[in-house]
Structure formats: C-alpha cells, structure tokens
Scaffold this motif. Sequence first.
Motif, PDB file in Angstrom:
ATOM      1  N   ASP A   1      27.085  55.083  37.262  1.00  0.00           N
ATOM      2  CA  ASP A   1      26.697  53.750  37.263  1.00  0.00           C
ATOM      3  C   ASP A   1      25.590  53.154  37.915  1.00  0.00           C
ATOM      4  O   ASP A   1      25.594  52.984  38.950  1.00  0.00           O
ATOM      5  CB  ASP A   1      27.902  52.935  37.599  1.00  0.00           C
ATOM      6  N   ALA A   2      24.541  53.323  37.230  1.00  0.00           N
ATOM      7  CA  ALA A   2      23.226  53.181  37.487  1.00  0.00           C
ATOM      8  C   ALA A   2      23.199  51.464  38.167  1.00  0.00           C
ATOM      9  O   ALA A   2      22.434  51.113  39.225  1.00  0.00           O
ATOM     10  CB  ALA A   2      22.060  53.188  36.883  1.00  0.00           C
ATOM     11  N   ASP A   3      23.917  50.633  37.460  1.00  0.00           N
ATOM     12  CA  ASP A   3      23.778  49.186  37.904  1.00  0.00           C
ATOM     13  C   ASP A   3      24.479  48.981  39.267  1.00  0.00           C
ATOM     14  O   ASP A   3      24.255  48.179  39.994  1.00  0.00           O
ATOM     15  CB  ASP A   3      24.364  48.363  36.788  1.00  0.00           C
TER      16      ASP A   3
ATOM     17  N   GLN B   1      24.389  48.225  44.959  1.00  0.00           N
ATOM     18  CA  GLN B   1      24.755  48.589  46.473  1.00  0.00           C
ATOM     19  C   GLN B   1      23.485  48.664  47.185  1.00  0.00           C
ATOM     20  O   GLN B   1      23.369  48.448  48.534  1.00  0.00           O
ATOM     21  CB  GLN B   1      25.462  50.030  46.370  1.00  0.00           C
ATOM     22  N   THR B   2      22.348  49.129  46.525  1.00  0.00           N
ATOM     23  CA  THR B   2      21.231  49.311  47.128  1.00  0.00           C
ATOM     24  C   THR B   2      20.494  48.062  47.622  1.00  0.00           C
ATOM     25  O   THR B   2      19.894  47.971  48.931  1.00  0.00           O
ATOM     26  CB  THR B   2      20.010  50.067  46.515  1.00  0.00           C
TER      27      THR B   2
END
Length: 69
Positions: free
Chosen positions: A10-12, A17-18
Amino acid sequence: KTGLIFPKGDADALTLQTLRLYASPELRAEIGKNARDYCEESCSEEVIYRENIKLYEYALTKSKKELGQ
C-alpha cells in the motif's frame, strides 16, 4: 512503539506514514528512543549469546532423544 505499520503493497499508506514522521519531530524522537531501547535490551551481545546457548542446548537434547540416548 518502535515503528509505524502500513499494509504490504500500500504505497499510499506508506506515503501517509512517511509524511506523518516528517511532520512530527516528537514522533520521530519517540520512535527512535523506543527502537534504541528495544535494541539495547534485546539485541545486546550478552542476550544473543544466552539465546544461542539455549538453542544449542535444545538441539542437543532433541538429538539425544531422537538417538535414544
């Protein structure tokens, strides 16, 4: 808490989180301190040594039982 969790692939969620870490010096400091504390308590040379000895003792005991000794 030593990190932030997000679903695999889940790149989104990873991006969110980043950005959360980027926006919060307090959260970065808390997670960093907790991670350091965990490593110092759980990953020291002495702890690893004791865990290896336990593993070797278990393996020897199991081998002796299997060999009928």
